[in-house]
Design an enzyme around this catalytic site. Structure first.
Site: not given
Ligand code: 13P
Length: 345
Positions: A177, A219
């Site tokens: 991510e 992600k």
């Molecule tokens: P949000 O969808 O609120 O951005 O959170 C996703 C997430 O896992 C942040 O690390």
């Protein structure tokens, strides 16, 4: 490394138009969201809230995996059943956030580096033994005057790749991510440029660290104008810019892209994901899915308000948002779906 096990996990996570529910807010983040609503910031309130989430009837119809936090993975329902078992019984794959947060990057004011590599091999072994089958690590990139720097992008991409390699060694599928934040007044084009540079660097580092692309999920953020940018593009423009950026940077071997929501409203996140699937799905090598926290949870949290009497209504709202996002994966979401959204009495 058991590559087939990783591939099977990832396949399960992106199957049947389902998506991931990120419920891995760290204690400080969870407390901040509770504080805004006047909910007590206690271990018991966090436990009760997470119990509400994991016991939502029918959640497994649209949620394939749930990302937990270290505190949560060790907690139980009031009746003593471990959350991880409740999740598995609902047909949902348990996952775990393993980074320990974004800290200030030395020598680079305004920029962050995500920490957590020290001792990670041992922590992954423990989580795997507890039943987690995938993991998550979030890097944060801020857009601002003269930033992000190359140093910030490189350091975060390197850490993501080291984390992903360790996960695969431990048999856990890594969710990678890199989040380019939407805070600021920058235009969409700037977000596009930065996201492209970040993703290029991330895949470069994943390649260098020998991460198996078939056994991971990306992600990313959607490509968006800054929150306070006066020009806010249409849903279709955001869909086009996001898919263009991903096509330029994400190898076809990656099975799934599961977006974070990043502070967008729940409805906009669904609408934008839907537009991407309507306009491009048949032409894309990877699934376009979701891994939302706020865009699934926020309406439910606001209904719950820390009160036992609101649990059922909050669960209905959570279920509804998960279903909306499943519809968005199929390109079948519409604003009309929102009119059926339940509210607490
Ligand atoms: P949000 O969808 O609120 O951005 O959170 C996703 C997430 O896992 C942040 O690390």
């Amino acid at each position: 490394m058991n590559a087939q096990k990783l591939i099977d996990t990832v396949r399960t996570l992106v199957a049947d138009a389902k998506g991931l529910l990120a419920m891995d807010e760290s204690n400080p983040t969870c407390n901040k969201r509770f504080a805004k609503l006047g909910i007590p910031q206690t271990v018991e309130a966090r436990r009760a809230y997470r119990e509400l989430i994991v016991t939502t009837p029918g959640l497994g119809e649209s949620i394939s995996g749930a990302i937990l936090y270290d505190e949560t993975i060790r907690q139980q329902k009031k009746d003593g059943a471990p959350f991880i078992k409740v999740i598995e019984d609902a047909g949902i794959v348990p996952g775990i956030k393993v980074d320990v947060g974004a800290k200030d990057l030395a020598g680079h004011p305004g920029e962050k580096i995500t920490e957590g590599l020290d001792g990670l091999r041992d922590r992954l072994a423990e989580y795997s033994q507890m039943g987690a089958r995938f993991a998550k690590w979030r890097a944060v990139i801020t857009i601002g005057d003269g930033i992000p720097s190359r140093a910030c992008i490189e350091a975060n991409a390197h850490a993501l790749a080291r984390y992903a390699a360790l996960c695969q060694e431990a048999g856990l599928a890594p969710i990678v991510e890199p989040e380019v934040l939407m805070d600021g007044d920058h235009p969409l084009d700037r977000c596009s440029e930065v996201t492209e540079e970040v993703l290029r660097m991330v895949f470069n580092q994943l390649y260098t660290q020998r991460v198996k692309l078939e056994g991971m999920i990306l992600k990313p953020n959607m490509v968006l104008p800054g929150l306070t940018c006066p020009k806010q593009e249409t849903v279709d423009d955001v869909a086009d810019a996001t898919v263009r950026c991903l096509l330029r940077t994400v190898p076809a071997a990656v099975p799934g892209v599961a977006f974070l929501s990043g502070g967008q409203s729940a409805e906009l996140a669904s609408a934008r994901l839907n537009a991407m699937n309507v306009r491009f799905k048949s032409r894309l090598p990877w699934a376009l899915a979701f891994s939302f926290s706020r865009a699934i949870q926020q309406p439910a949290l606001e209904i719950w308000y820390g009160k036992e009497a609101n649990v059922v209504a909050a669960q209905q709202a959570l279920y509804h948002r998960a279903r909306c996002n499943q519809a968005a994966r199929r390109g079948e979401y519409s604003a009309a779906m929102e009119r059926t959204q339940p509210h607490a009495s």
